[in-house]
Design a protein around this motif. Sequence first.
Motif, short mmCIF file in Angstrom:
data_model
loop_
_atom_site.label_atom_id
_atom_site.label_comp_id
_atom_site.label_asym_id
_atom_site.label_seq_id
_atom_site.Cartn_x
_atom_site.Cartn_y
_atom_site.Cartn_z
N PHE A 47 0.59 -1.03 0.04
CA PHE A 47 0.00 -0.09 0.29
C PHE A 47 0.49 1.58 0.14
O PHE A 47 1.44 1.32 0.44
N MET A 48 0.48 1.94 -0.98
CA MET A 48 1.49 2.94 -1.11
C MET A 48 0.57 4.48 -0.16
O MET A 48 -0.59 5.23 -0.03
N TRP A 49 1.00 5.35 1.35
CA TRP A 49 0.43 5.53 1.43
C TRP A 49 1.25 7.20 0.80
O TRP A 49 2.73 7.92 0.98
N VAL A 93 5.42 4.64 1.92
CA VAL A 93 5.85 5.86 2.05
C VAL A 93 6.51 6.87 1.15
O VAL A 93 7.41 6.95 1.15
N ASP A 94 5.28 7.70 0.51
CA ASP A 94 5.76 8.82 -0.69
C ASP A 94 6.14 9.55 0.06
O ASP A 94 5.69 10.99 0.14
N LEU A 95 7.43 9.26 -0.21
CA LEU A 95 8.43 11.35 0.36
C LEU A 95 8.48 11.90 -1.28
O LEU A 95 10.03 12.27 -1.14
N ILE A 100 3.29 15.82 -1.21
CA ILE A 100 3.14 16.18 0.04
C ILE A 100 2.44 15.32 1.38
O ILE A 100 2.22 14.16 1.31
N PRO A 101 3.97 15.67 2.07
CA PRO A 101 4.38 14.58 2.41
C PRO A 101 2.86 13.56 3.31
O PRO A 101 2.67 14.71 3.99
#
Length: 139
Positions: A47-49, A93-95, A100-101
């Motif tokens: 899952f991508m946050w 976690v998409d950084l 937007i973090p």
Amino acid sequence: MRRKQPLEVDDNWRYPLPMPMPFQPVCVTELEAIEQISMLKVQPRLFMWTDEARRCPNGWDYIASVRQGVPPQGIVAELDAWMEQYPGAWLAVDLRDGVIPPSTPVPLDQYLSGLNRPTLVIVSSSSENEFWPQWVLPQ
């Protein structure tokens, strides 16, 4: 026997982890993550946050990291509910640049280190980061 001289360590460190582990986020680019996951015998559900569903790689599911009008506590509550619903899934976690973090009530690095979940921190270009080690499967 203990080494008596100090170890030479760069600011950005590379540490081979056979698998991402709970409480120890690892840093990778999207391409590196896809390559590393393809080498695993059992493919985890990912899952991508992230801030938009269209940012998820093909085959990965979406969790909103920000929502208009929802405070950080609400975002974290959604992630907590997700962890209960999908106990074996991994979190990415998409950084990456332009994203937007995630909105969290404590600093993000502290929050991610407290998650009892394999966590991949996805970055744009270089997976060398001072907070999290790179995920590099042994060759």
